[in-house]
Design an enzyme around this catalytic site. Sequence first.
Site, PDB file in Angstrom:
ATOM      1  N   PRO A  10      23.313  43.536  65.296  1.00  0.00           N
ATOM      2  CA  PRO A  10      22.603  44.737  65.720  1.00  0.00           C
ATOM      3  C   PRO A  10      21.537  45.226  64.745  1.00  0.00           C
ATOM      4  CG  PRO A  10      24.876  45.238  65.109  1.00  0.00           C
ATOM      5  CD  PRO A  10      24.757  43.753  65.184  1.00  0.00           C
ATOM      6  N   ASN A  11      20.437  45.641  65.353  1.00  0.00           N
ATOM      7  CA  ASN A  11      19.288  46.259  64.672  1.00  0.00           C
ATOM      8  C   ASN A  11      18.431  45.266  63.884  1.00  0.00           C
ATOM      9  OD1 ASN A  11      19.951  48.973  65.538  1.00  0.00           O
ATOM     10  ND2 ASN A  11      21.689  48.817  64.144  1.00  0.00           N
ATOM     11  N   ARG A  18      12.105  48.316  60.610  1.00  0.00           N
ATOM     12  CA  ARG A  18      13.296  49.090  60.271  1.00  0.00           C
ATOM     13  C   ARG A  18      13.435  49.241  58.752  1.00  0.00           C
ATOM     14  NH1 ARG A  18      19.299  46.418  60.182  1.00  0.00           N
ATOM     15  NH2 ARG A  18      20.447  48.350  59.820  1.00  0.00           N
ATOM     16  N   TYR A  23      14.752  46.351  54.075  1.00  0.00           N
ATOM     17  CA  TYR A  23      14.878  45.084  54.812  1.00  0.00           C
ATOM     18  C   TYR A  23      13.597  44.237  54.856  1.00  0.00           C
ATOM     19  CZ  TYR A  23      19.269  47.194  56.306  1.00  0.00           C
ATOM     20  OH  TYR A  23      20.517  47.765  56.317  1.00  0.00           O
ATOM     21  N   ASN A  73      24.361  37.029  60.084  1.00  0.00           N
ATOM     22  CA  ASN A  73      24.217  38.397  59.584  1.00  0.00           C
ATOM     23  C   ASN A  73      24.695  39.294  60.722  1.00  0.00           C
ATOM     24  OD1 ASN A  73      23.562  40.897  58.641  1.00  0.00           O
ATOM     25  ND2 ASN A  73      21.493  40.348  57.959  1.00  0.00           N
ATOM     26  N   ALA A  76      25.906  45.840  61.004  1.00  0.00           N
ATOM     27  CA  ALA A  76      26.982  46.809  60.768  1.00  0.00           C
ATOM     28  C   ALA A  76      28.332  46.344  61.317  1.00  0.00           C
ATOM     29  CB  ALA A  76      26.597  48.156  61.365  1.00  0.00           C
ATOM     30  N   GLU A  97      28.336  34.010  55.827  1.00  0.00           N
ATOM     31  CA  GLU A  97      27.952  35.414  56.014  1.00  0.00           C
ATOM     32  C   GLU A  97      26.761  35.718  55.109  1.00  0.00           C
ATOM     33  OE1 GLU A  97      31.152  38.082  54.973  1.00  0.00           O
ATOM     34  OE2 GLU A  97      29.791  39.806  54.823  1.00  0.00           O
ATOM     35  N   HIS A  99      23.614  38.726  54.019  1.00  0.00           N
ATOM     36  CA  HIS A  99      23.036  40.063  54.120  1.00  0.00           C
ATOM     37  C   HIS A  99      21.736  40.101  53.342  1.00  0.00           C
ATOM     38  CE1 HIS A  99      26.659  41.554  55.980  1.00  0.00           C
ATOM     39  NE2 HIS A  99      27.332  40.887  55.061  1.00  0.00           N
ATOM     40  N   ARG A 106      25.172  49.902  47.917  1.00  0.00           N
ATOM     41  CA  ARG A 106      24.818  50.931  48.908  1.00  0.00           C
ATOM     42  C   ARG A 106      26.039  51.803  49.226  1.00  0.00           C
ATOM     43  NH1 ARG A 106      21.751  48.153  53.711  1.00  0.00           N
ATOM     44  NH2 ARG A 106      21.255  50.347  54.135  1.00  0.00           N
TER      45      ARG A 106
HETATM   46  C1  DQA Z   1      22.897  44.202  56.584  1.00  0.00           C
HETATM   47  C2  DQA Z   1      23.732  45.244  55.836  1.00  0.00           C
HETATM   48  C3  DQA Z   1      24.564  46.064  56.804  1.00  0.00           C
HETATM   49  O1  DQA Z   1      25.320  47.032  56.101  1.00  0.00           O
HETATM   50  C4  DQA Z   1      23.665  46.784  57.787  1.00  0.00           C
HETATM   51  O2  DQA Z   1      24.440  47.482  58.728  1.00  0.00           O
HETATM   52  C5  DQA Z   1      22.705  45.873  58.460  1.00  0.00           C
HETATM   53  C6  DQA Z   1      22.039  44.842  57.675  1.00  0.00           C
HETATM   54  C7  DQA Z   1      21.950  43.449  55.637  1.00  0.00           C
HETATM   55  O3  DQA Z   1      21.457  42.394  56.045  1.00  0.00           O
HETATM   56  O4  DQA Z   1      21.681  43.904  54.527  1.00  0.00           O
HETATM   57  O5  DQA Z   1      22.392  46.018  59.640  1.00  0.00           O
HETATM   58  O6  DQA Z   1      23.768  43.257  57.165  1.00  0.00           O
END
Ligand code: DQA
Length: 145
Positions: A10-11, A18, A23, A73, A76, A97, A99, A106
Amino acid sequence: MKKILILNGPNLNLLGKREPEIYGYDTFENHLQSFRQEFENILQIEYYQSNVEGYLIDKLHSVGFSYDGIVLNAGAYTHTSIAIADAIAAIQTPVIEVHISNVHARESFRHHSAISRVCKGVILGLGIESYRLALLYFARNRQNL
Ligand code: DQA
């Protein structure tokens, strides 16, 4: 060629727009193009993004018995999704995994991952380079040991 899926949760469709100071300023499609160029003839890279937990799980199921690697990735959902963790445990393909941000630097709710336990490895905090290093692992590691 090895078949690899990059799976974004998501996102992450909003990369470039964003919170760019966290990011980055580039779209994921641009990064994908350079990954495909860099790993040409070594990795066949498929890309899928969804904001819906169940669709991410469906995708894990559909490639998880035939692909050589998955770079995930989960956004959240990383911090909450036992269902995604169960899907990773259920499939055979190794999942790394990743990020973009250093989640440990954070908010405290980002410090816990529900999925790390069932992943092959975790790469985080290196920006888009986190994905590239995961791809490099799959490109170089013949048996994924
Ligand atoms: C994320 C870190 C997560 O906490 C966040 O919700 C994201 C992006 C990252 O790539 O840093 O959506 O996965």
